[in-house]
Structure formats: structure tokens, C-alpha cells
Design a protein around this motif. Structure first.
Motif, PDB file in Angstrom:
ATOM      1  N   LEU A 145      -1.778 -18.772 -25.922  1.00  0.00           N
ATOM      2  CA  LEU A 145      -1.594 -20.129 -26.074  1.00  0.00           C
ATOM      3  C   LEU A 145      -0.945 -21.037 -24.754  1.00  0.00           C
ATOM      4  O   LEU A 145      -1.079 -21.939 -24.960  1.00  0.00           O
ATOM      5  N   GLY A 146      -0.600 -20.331 -23.990  1.00  0.00           N
ATOM      6  CA  GLY A 146       0.009 -21.137 -22.686  1.00  0.00           C
ATOM      7  C   GLY A 146       0.179 -19.744 -21.625  1.00  0.00           C
ATOM      8  O   GLY A 146       0.011 -18.530 -22.007  1.00  0.00           O
ATOM      9  N   ALA A 147       0.647 -20.223 -20.624  1.00  0.00           N
ATOM     10  CA  ALA A 147       0.792 -19.214 -19.498  1.00  0.00           C
ATOM     11  C   ALA A 147       1.882 -18.417 -19.940  1.00  0.00           C
ATOM     12  O   ALA A 147       2.960 -18.428 -20.351  1.00  0.00           O
ATOM     13  N   PRO A 148       1.554 -17.148 -19.598  1.00  0.00           N
ATOM     14  CA  PRO A 148       2.508 -16.003 -19.487  1.00  0.00           C
ATOM     15  C   PRO A 148       3.625 -16.187 -18.602  1.00  0.00           C
ATOM     16  O   PRO A 148       3.599 -16.607 -17.593  1.00  0.00           O
ATOM     17  N   VAL A 149       4.649 -15.720 -19.114  1.00  0.00           N
ATOM     18  CA  VAL A 149       5.990 -15.764 -18.406  1.00  0.00           C
ATOM     19  C   VAL A 149       6.346 -13.986 -17.877  1.00  0.00           C
ATOM     20  O   VAL A 149       6.415 -13.352 -18.945  1.00  0.00           O
ATOM     21  N   TRP A 150       6.061 -13.899 -16.649  1.00  0.00           N
ATOM     22  CA  TRP A 150       6.499 -12.337 -16.146  1.00  0.00           C
ATOM     23  C   TRP A 150       7.946 -11.951 -16.025  1.00  0.00           C
ATOM     24  O   TRP A 150       8.581 -12.655 -15.585  1.00  0.00           O
ATOM     25  N   ILE A 151       8.175 -11.155 -16.796  1.00  0.00           N
ATOM     26  CA  ILE A 151       9.913 -10.605 -16.984  1.00  0.00           C
ATOM     27  C   ILE A 151      10.163  -9.413 -16.052  1.00  0.00           C
ATOM     28  O   ILE A 151      11.263  -9.277 -16.056  1.00  0.00           O
ATOM     29  N   GLY A 152       9.097  -8.866 -15.887  1.00  0.00           N
ATOM     30  CA  GLY A 152       9.498  -7.668 -15.046  1.00  0.00           C
ATOM     31  C   GLY A 152       8.268  -6.702 -14.990  1.00  0.00           C
ATOM     32  O   GLY A 152       7.209  -6.911 -15.502  1.00  0.00           O
ATOM     33  N   ALA A 153       8.385  -5.552 -14.425  1.00  0.00           N
ATOM     34  CA  ALA A 153       7.539  -4.444 -13.998  1.00  0.00           C
ATOM     35  C   ALA A 153       8.080  -3.027 -13.787  1.00  0.00           C
ATOM     36  O   ALA A 153       9.145  -3.083 -13.305  1.00  0.00           O
ATOM     37  N   HIS A 154       7.445  -2.097 -14.353  1.00  0.00           N
ATOM     38  CA  HIS A 154       7.752  -0.718 -13.988  1.00  0.00           C
ATOM     39  C   HIS A 154       6.733  -0.456 -12.761  1.00  0.00           C
ATOM     40  O   HIS A 154       5.665  -0.458 -12.580  1.00  0.00           O
ATOM     41  N   ARG A 155       7.678  -0.162 -11.740  1.00  0.00           N
ATOM     42  CA  ARG A 155       7.096   0.558 -10.359  1.00  0.00           C
ATOM     43  C   ARG A 155       6.761   1.859 -10.622  1.00  0.00           C
ATOM     44  O   ARG A 155       7.680   2.477 -11.013  1.00  0.00           O
ATOM     45  N   CYS A 156       5.617   2.343 -10.543  1.00  0.00           N
ATOM     46  CA  CYS A 156       5.441   3.757 -10.655  1.00  0.00           C
ATOM     47  C   CYS A 156       4.739   4.441  -9.449  1.00  0.00           C
ATOM     48  O   CYS A 156       3.908   3.907  -8.785  1.00  0.00           O
ATOM     49  N   VAL A 157       5.208   5.722  -9.280  1.00  0.00           N
ATOM     50  CA  VAL A 157       4.613   6.586  -8.497  1.00  0.00           C
ATOM     51  C   VAL A 157       3.999   7.878  -9.085  1.00  0.00           C
ATOM     52  O   VAL A 157       4.835   8.422  -9.867  1.00  0.00           O
ATOM     53  N   THR A 158       2.680   7.925  -8.945  1.00  0.00           N
ATOM     54  CA  THR A 158       2.195   9.226  -9.736  1.00  0.00           C
ATOM     55  C   THR A 158       2.136  10.481  -8.747  1.00  0.00           C
ATOM     56  O   THR A 158       1.695  10.402  -7.484  1.00  0.00           O
ATOM     57  N   ASP A 159       2.274  11.640  -9.551  1.00  0.00           N
ATOM     58  CA  ASP A 159       2.015  12.872  -8.687  1.00  0.00           C
ATOM     59  C   ASP A 159       0.549  13.357  -8.802  1.00  0.00           C
ATOM     60  O   ASP A 159      -0.008  14.255  -8.600  1.00  0.00           O
ATOM     61  N   HIS A 160      -0.306  12.681  -9.831  1.00  0.00           N
ATOM     62  CA  HIS A 160      -1.968  13.087  -9.784  1.00  0.00           C
ATOM     63  C   HIS A 160      -2.433  12.807  -8.678  1.00  0.00           C
ATOM     64  O   HIS A 160      -2.343  11.735  -7.826  1.00  0.00           O
ATOM     65  N   PRO A 161      -3.610  13.876  -8.325  1.00  0.00           N
ATOM     66  CA  PRO A 161      -4.242  13.784  -7.108  1.00  0.00           C
ATOM     67  C   PRO A 161      -5.031  12.484  -6.753  1.00  0.00           C
ATOM     68  O   PRO A 161      -5.452  11.960  -5.746  1.00  0.00           O
ATOM     69  N   LYS A 162      -5.575  11.898  -8.035  1.00  0.00           N
ATOM     70  CA  LYS A 162      -6.505  10.917  -7.782  1.00  0.00           C
ATOM     71  C   LYS A 162      -6.086   9.556  -8.819  1.00  0.00           C
ATOM     72  O   LYS A 162      -5.449   9.991  -9.773  1.00  0.00           O
ATOM     73  N   PRO A 163      -6.422   8.424  -8.662  1.00  0.00           N
ATOM     74  CA  PRO A 163      -6.227   7.304  -9.349  1.00  0.00           C
ATOM     75  C   PRO A 163      -6.838   7.515 -10.801  1.00  0.00           C
ATOM     76  O   PRO A 163      -7.860   7.988 -10.892  1.00  0.00           O
ATOM     77  N   TYR A 164      -6.365   6.871 -11.888  1.00  0.00           N
ATOM     78  CA  TYR A 164      -6.828   6.928 -13.156  1.00  0.00           C
ATOM     79  C   TYR A 164      -8.325   6.230 -13.154  1.00  0.00           C
ATOM     80  O   TYR A 164      -8.870   6.846 -13.728  1.00  0.00           O
ATOM     81  N   ARG A 165      -8.519   5.224 -12.410  1.00  0.00           N
ATOM     82  CA  ARG A 165      -9.615   4.658 -12.170  1.00  0.00           C
ATOM     83  C   ARG A 165      -9.863   4.312 -10.736  1.00  0.00           C
ATOM     84  O   ARG A 165      -9.040   4.144  -9.827  1.00  0.00           O
TER      85      ARG A 165
END
Length: 198
Positions: free
Chosen positions: A100-120
Motif C-alpha cells: 500500500l505504500g513504499a517499503p521501509v528498509w530496516i536492514g540486510a543480511h550480508r552473506c558470503v557463500t562457499d558454494h562454487p556457483k551462484p544460486y542463479r
């Protein structure tokens, strides 16, 4: 553009208030080390967006899948999809809801993966970010349940304390603190918001 909601002093206070949310985490299912912060990542790192959606009575919209797992609506950005388009699509698919209105961004998880390829293939790798926000929403239809998404069997709007209970059943306790942070940000009425997103 994603801009920070919290200044450095507010982020330090939130880290103390919500220690479980801000603690380093290992997300074994994705081979990821994750760390939450109120300092938001560059938009190009955002691969996943999730929303604490509040209905007109202030209840939080939750979804339940066929495994009896409760979750907040959201998911993975598609190729060339904007953050706002992803939020709108995921709300419709999983909750039958619209923002119904603009979202308010409250934070983020910064992630580092050990998988050899991206998910997509088009996603950043090995670093990425999961963006969290809140917005007012309206449930006005049924989930569309696309073939490549979760099979949502129930959508329910519940009081924040019940949302915390359902989200932490058999899961990490930081989910409860994430809901509390969204409630706190919403109670501020957007007065502290200095952010915008296109």
C-alpha cells in the motif's frame, strides 16, 4: 537506490537491543555465513527481499507452506527485476497481498557463500545480501502459488507477539528480534526515514 534508515549511533543501539539478530550466523542450507546490519548494501548485491507486512489493524501477514513452516513473504529477485517489483510479485505469489505504500528498509543480511556457483547464474557471487523491510499491505486475493515457488497453504494476519512465536518455532530465535525491529521502525512513523528506492 537503497539508502540507510539508521545512522551509526542508531545502528549501535540496535545491535545492543537485538543481539541475536546481529550475531554472526551460519545458514547451512545455502552454505552461507551471514551478518545482519542496519547499514544497507548496494542494490546490485541484493538477491533476496523479505517484508514484514502490516495489515490495517497492525497485524503481521505470515504464510504457511505445506511443510507447516511459517514465513514472511518474500524471495529471490529475478533477472533484471527491481527491488520494488520483486516485493510486489512475492507478496502476490505468497500472500495474495499488495503493498500500500513504499517499503521501509530496516536492514540486510550480508552473506558470503562457499558454494562454487551462484544460486542463479545472474546473481552476484560469492557475496550477496538479503534485504529486510516493512510496509503496510492489504490481503485482497489468494496466493498465486507459481510452480517454482513455495506451496502456500495458509495466509494469516497475526499480532506481532504471535508472529514472533510462529516464526521462531523450531527455528533460529533471531526471527523474533527481526519482527520486533520492524515493529519499532513502524512505530517511529517513518520520521527517521531518509531513504528512497526506485
Amino acid at each position: 537506490m537503497i539508502a540507510d534508515l539508521w545512522d551509526a549511533a542508531a545502528r549501535a543501539e540496535l545491535t545492543k537491543r537485538y543481539p541475536l539478530l546481529h550475531a554472526p550466523q551460519r545458514w547451512a542450507w545455502g552454505g552461507m555465513d551471514a551478518q545482519f546490519s542496519g547499514e544497507l548494501p548496494p542494490e546490485e548485491l541484493v538477491t533476496n527481499i523479505h517484508l514484514v507486512g502490516f495489515d490495517a489493524e497492525g497485524a503481521i501477514v505470515l504464510c504457511r507452506d505445506a511443510r507447516d513452516h511459517w514465513f514472511l513473504p518474500g524471495g529471490t529477485r529475478e533477472r533484471d527485476e527491481s527491488v520494488l517489483d520483486c516485493v510486489a510479485r512475492e507478496l502476490r505469489e505468497e500472500a495474495g497481498a499488495r503493498i500500500l505504500g513504499a517499503p521501509v528498509w530496516i536492514g540486510a543480511h550480508r552473506c558470503v557463500t562457499d558454494h562454487p556457483k551462484p544460486y542463479r547464474p545472474w546473481q552476484p557471487h560469492p557475496e550477496k545480501a538479503w534485504l529486510w523491510g516493512w510496509a503496510d499491505v492489504a490481503i485482497d486475493s489468494a496466493p498465486t502459488n507459481p510452480d517454482d515457488g513455495e506451496a502456500v497453504v495458509e495466509v494469516r494476519a497475526v499480532r506481532p507477539t504471535e508472529a514472533q512465536r510462529l516464526l521462531t518455532q523450531g527455528r533460529e530465535p533471531w526471527w523474533g528480534e527481526l519482527v520486533a525491529l520492524a515493529v519499532q521502525a513502524r512505530a517511529a512513523g517513518g520520521r527517521a526515514v531518509r531513504s528512497s528506492i526506485r
